[in-house]
Design an enzyme around this catalytic site. Structure first.
Site, PDB file in Angstrom:
ATOM      1  N   ARG A   1       0.830  -1.204   0.000  1.00  0.00           N
ATOM      2  CA  ARG A   1       0.000   0.000   0.000  1.00  0.00           C
ATOM      3  C   ARG A   1       0.867   1.258   0.000  1.00  0.00           C
ATOM      4  O   ARG A   1       0.564   2.243  -0.691  1.00  0.00           O
ATOM      5  CB  ARG A   1      -0.919  -0.018   1.229  1.00  0.00           C
ATOM      6  CG  ARG A   1      -1.889   1.156   1.330  1.00  0.00           C
ATOM      7  CD  ARG A   1      -2.821   0.960   2.522  1.00  0.00           C
ATOM      8  NE  ARG A   1      -3.643   2.106   2.803  1.00  0.00           N
ATOM      9  CZ  ARG A   1      -4.794   2.396   2.188  1.00  0.00           C
ATOM     10  NH1 ARG A   1      -5.235   1.593   1.248  1.00  0.00           N
ATOM     11  NH2 ARG A   1      -5.492   3.464   2.517  1.00  0.00           N
TER      12      ARG A   1
ATOM     13  N   HIS B   1       0.641   4.245  -2.837  1.00  0.00           N
ATOM     14  CA  HIS B   1       0.375   5.642  -2.483  1.00  0.00           C
ATOM     15  C   HIS B   1       1.561   6.533  -2.828  1.00  0.00           C
ATOM     16  O   HIS B   1       1.379   7.733  -3.084  1.00  0.00           O
ATOM     17  CB  HIS B   1       0.021   5.751  -1.001  1.00  0.00           C
ATOM     18  CG  HIS B   1      -1.378   5.320  -0.699  1.00  0.00           C
ATOM     19  ND1 HIS B   1      -2.238   6.044   0.106  1.00  0.00           N
ATOM     20  CD2 HIS B   1      -2.084   4.232  -1.094  1.00  0.00           C
ATOM     21  CE1 HIS B   1      -3.401   5.426   0.187  1.00  0.00           C
ATOM     22  NE2 HIS B   1      -3.327   4.320  -0.534  1.00  0.00           N
ATOM     23  N   ASP B   2       2.754   5.985  -2.832  1.00  0.00           N
ATOM     24  CA  ASP B   2       3.923   6.749  -3.242  1.00  0.00           C
ATOM     25  C   ASP B   2       3.857   7.061  -4.732  1.00  0.00           C
ATOM     26  O   ASP B   2       4.020   8.210  -5.155  1.00  0.00           O
ATOM     27  CB  ASP B   2       5.197   5.953  -2.928  1.00  0.00           C
ATOM     28  CG  ASP B   2       6.463   6.723  -3.273  1.00  0.00           C
ATOM     29  OD1 ASP B   2       6.456   7.964  -3.150  1.00  0.00           O
ATOM     30  OD2 ASP B   2       7.462   6.081  -3.662  1.00  0.00           O
TER      31      ASP B   2
ATOM     32  N   VAL C   1       1.586   9.901  -6.298  1.00  0.00           N
ATOM     33  CA  VAL C   1       1.857  11.310  -6.005  1.00  0.00           C
ATOM     34  C   VAL C   1       3.297  11.626  -6.423  1.00  0.00           C
ATOM     35  O   VAL C   1       4.257  11.121  -5.822  1.00  0.00           O
ATOM     36  CB  VAL C   1       1.673  11.620  -4.505  1.00  0.00           C
ATOM     37  CG1 VAL C   1       1.938  13.096  -4.227  1.00  0.00           C
ATOM     38  CG2 VAL C   1       0.268  11.244  -4.051  1.00  0.00           C
TER      39      VAL C   1
ATOM     40  N   GLY D   1       4.951  10.499  -8.793  1.00  0.00           N
ATOM     41  CA  GLY D   1       5.687   9.330  -9.254  1.00  0.00           C
ATOM     42  C   GLY D   1       6.301   8.584  -8.084  1.00  0.00           C
ATOM     43  O   GLY D   1       6.198   9.002  -6.922  1.00  0.00           O
TER      44      GLY D   1
ATOM     45  N   ASP E   1       8.775   8.131  -5.911  1.00  0.00           N
ATOM     46  CA  ASP E   1       9.953   8.915  -5.520  1.00  0.00           C
ATOM     47  C   ASP E   1      10.178   8.949  -4.012  1.00  0.00           C
ATOM     48  O   ASP E   1      10.966   9.759  -3.514  1.00  0.00           O
ATOM     49  CB  ASP E   1       9.824  10.355  -6.039  1.00  0.00           C
ATOM     50  CG  ASP E   1       8.610  11.086  -5.466  1.00  0.00           C
ATOM     51  OD1 ASP E   1       7.823  10.457  -4.718  1.00  0.00           O
ATOM     52  OD2 ASP E   1       8.447  12.289  -5.765  1.00  0.00           O
TER      53      ASP E   1
ATOM     54  N   SER F   1       8.273  10.064  -1.768  1.00  0.00           N
ATOM     55  CA  SER F   1       7.739  11.256  -1.095  1.00  0.00           C
ATOM     56  C   SER F   1       6.777  10.893   0.029  1.00  0.00           C
ATOM     57  O   SER F   1       6.666  11.628   1.017  1.00  0.00           O
ATOM     58  CB  SER F   1       7.041  12.173  -2.107  1.00  0.00           C
ATOM     59  OG  SER F   1       5.958  11.518  -2.743  1.00  0.00           O
TER      60      SER F   1
ATOM     61  N   ASN G   1      -4.152   8.821   3.703  1.00  0.00           N
ATOM     62  CA  ASN G   1      -2.937   8.312   4.341  1.00  0.00           C
ATOM     63  C   ASN G   1      -3.003   8.308   5.863  1.00  0.00           C
ATOM     64  O   ASN G   1      -2.570   7.358   6.515  1.00  0.00           O
ATOM     65  CB  ASN G   1      -1.727   9.144   3.901  1.00  0.00           C
ATOM     66  CG  ASN G   1      -1.415   8.986   2.423  1.00  0.00           C
ATOM     67  OD1 ASN G   1      -1.871   8.040   1.781  1.00  0.00           O
ATOM     68  ND2 ASN G   1      -0.635   9.904   1.878  1.00  0.00           N
TER      69      ASN G   1
ATOM     70  N   HIS H   1      -6.087  -5.901  -3.156  1.00  0.00           N
ATOM     71  CA  HIS H   1      -6.963  -5.929  -1.984  1.00  0.00           C
ATOM     72  C   HIS H   1      -7.270  -7.349  -1.531  1.00  0.00           C
ATOM     73  O   HIS H   1      -8.011  -7.543  -0.566  1.00  0.00           O
ATOM     74  CB  HIS H   1      -8.258  -5.176  -2.274  1.00  0.00           C
ATOM     75  CG  HIS H   1      -8.081  -3.693  -2.329  1.00  0.00           C
ATOM     76  ND1 HIS H   1      -9.094  -2.826  -2.690  1.00  0.00           N
ATOM     77  CD2 HIS H   1      -7.000  -2.908  -2.072  1.00  0.00           C
ATOM     78  CE1 HIS H   1      -8.634  -1.580  -2.648  1.00  0.00           C
ATOM     79  NE2 HIS H   1      -7.370  -1.605  -2.279  1.00  0.00           N
ATOM     80  N   THR H   2      -6.690  -8.314  -2.207  1.00  0.00           N
ATOM     81  CA  THR H   2      -6.796  -9.699  -1.745  1.00  0.00           C
ATOM     82  C   THR H   2      -6.039  -9.903  -0.441  1.00  0.00           C
ATOM     83  O   THR H   2      -6.212 -10.920   0.228  1.00  0.00           O
ATOM     84  CB  THR H   2      -6.275 -10.678  -2.812  1.00  0.00           C
ATOM     85  OG1 THR H   2      -6.568 -12.016  -2.421  1.00  0.00           O
ATOM     86  CG2 THR H   2      -4.778 -10.534  -3.020  1.00  0.00           C
TER      87      THR H   2
ATOM     88  N   ASP I   1     -10.560  -9.081   1.701  1.00  0.00           N
ATOM     89  CA  ASP I   1     -10.845 -10.404   1.148  1.00  0.00           C
ATOM     90  C   ASP I   1     -11.255 -11.286   2.323  1.00  0.00           C
ATOM     91  O   ASP I   1     -10.422 -11.681   3.145  1.00  0.00           O
ATOM     92  CB  ASP I   1      -9.601 -10.962   0.459  1.00  0.00           C
ATOM     93  CG  ASP I   1      -9.746 -12.409   0.007  1.00  0.00           C
ATOM     94  OD1 ASP I   1     -10.802 -13.017   0.255  1.00  0.00           O
ATOM     95  OD2 ASP I   1      -8.792 -12.934  -0.593  1.00  0.00           O
TER      96      ASP I   1
ATOM     97  N   THR J   1      -9.537 -15.436   2.045  1.00  0.00           N
ATOM     98  CA  THR J   1      -8.132 -15.748   2.355  1.00  0.00           C
ATOM     99  C   THR J   1      -7.369 -14.437   2.533  1.00  0.00           C
ATOM    100  O   THR J   1      -6.578 -14.049   1.672  1.00  0.00           O
ATOM    101  CB  THR J   1      -7.498 -16.577   1.225  1.00  0.00           C
ATOM    102  OG1 THR J   1      -7.711 -15.897  -0.040  1.00  0.00           O
ATOM    103  CG2 THR J   1      -8.104 -17.973   1.154  1.00  0.00           C
TER     104      THR J   1
END
Length: 335
Positions: free
Chosen positions: A70, A74-75, A78, A80, A82, A84, A102, A201-202, A253, A256
């Site tokens: 995750r 999320h990196d 925003v 690219g 990098d 951040s 976040n 999201h599994t 999920d 499993t």
């Protein structure tokens, strides 16, 4: 516990089995300077160090794998990929950790710190935090049963962050299909990339604040009021009351939750996706292409693994055009 004590024989065997069954070797898809042998001479053990630390983290708690994956997502959304998202707030820099998607949600920063410490001890000032995160995300998936892919490296760490972009560019659980697709297209990612990547999201969990609207909204309608779905919904409402309990969590999920497989797509076919944004891919009247992909990935796990690997490479190759540095600490820019 020292990391080398965690690099156990069973994990070696497990990794070998996973690689043998699902390896998909991919080439860099970006015209930047990323390459597969970027650290071959400067830090040849970089990937091994990351893998050992990730084995420790996942062995301690499988949810750590989802947390790192995750963070990488999320990196990359925003500025690219990098690093951040890893920056702490300072007097002169406002980071992204307090962004709506976040705050109270992203975890794993301590794992990143530990990996970075090991890398700095081995190869000071060589391996960027952005590369660390991309490699760690791949290893997290492998360790939870998912596919392998080659990670092109050579990213630089940004000297800036963007709270504004984090608030606007990262998809949210409440958004509809058209908005979700547009956010992925804005990053150069196709609708196929979106459905494949959401398959992550599994693994992992979601906060009550993210799925409350869904379970007190159209959950029963998409689940067609079926008996087992009603039981599942009752359990979700116990975890997530209409008022309070925002930080209570439930697996995305329900079949499993600690195994990277294609079971997540079955929840969408049943109409019991935990997040509105997930269920939209199958239940939306506009989801002609996305619903077909959901059906494909449930019927053919190899197709899901292949597309997911391709899309992870594609997403990971989104770089920050402004360049940057190799941070000594992932939390702060170099002085």
């Amino acid at each position: 516990m020292a990391c080398n004590l965690c690099f156990s024989k069973p994990l070696h065997l497990f990794l070998a089995l996973v690689l043998g069954a699902f390896t998909t070797f991919l080439e860099a898809q970006d015209p930047s300077q990323l390459s597969l042998d970027y650290y071959l001479k400067t830090c040849p053990n970089a990937e091994l160090i990351v893998r050992k630390e990730m084995e420790c983290a996942v062995q301690a708690d499988p949810r750590n794998g989802a947390a790192i994956l995750r963070l990488h997502f999320h990196d990359c959304f925003v500025q690219g990929c990098d690093g951040s998202v890893l920056l702490d707030d300072t007097v002169t820099l406002i980071g992204e950790k307090q962004a709506e998607q976040n705050v109270n949600s992203l975890k794993g920063f301590d794992i990143v710190d530990k990996i970075k410490t090991r890398l700095e001890a081995e190869c000071p000032g060589v391996v960027s935090c952005a590369d660390l995160l991309a490699i760690a995300a791949r290893d997290a998936v492998i360790l939870l049963g998912g596919p392998y892919w080659d990670v092109p490296v050579g990213r630089e760490d940004s000297k800036t962050a963007s709270l504004e972009q984090a608030n606007t560019d990262i998809p949210t659980p409440q958004q509809g299909l058209v908005t979700l697709i547009s956010k992925f297209l804005a990053k150069g990612l196709s609708t196929t990339d979106m459905v494949a990547l959401v398959g992550a999201h599994t693994i992992g969990v979601s906060r009550c604040a993210s799925f409350r609207d869904r379970i007190y909204g159209d959950f029963e309608l998409t689940a067609k009021f079926e008996g087992t779905s009603q039981l599942y919904l009752s359990k979700l409402k116990e975890v997530c009351p209409e008022d309070g309990g925002d930080d209570n969590t439930s697996p995305m999920d329900s079949f499993t939750p600690n195994l990277f497989d294609n079971a997540f797509f079955e929840t969408l076919l049943k109409g019991t996706g935990l997040l509105n944004s997930d269920q939209e891919m199958y239940s939306s009247l506009l989801g002609f292409q996305t619903s077909s992909l959901v059906e494909l990935y449930w019927a053919d796990p190899i197709a899901f693994f292949t597309h997911f690997s391709d899309s992870m490479v594609k997403m990971g190759n989104i770089t920050n055009p402004e360049g940057g540095e190799v941070r000594k600490s992932c939390r702060f820019v170099n002085s």
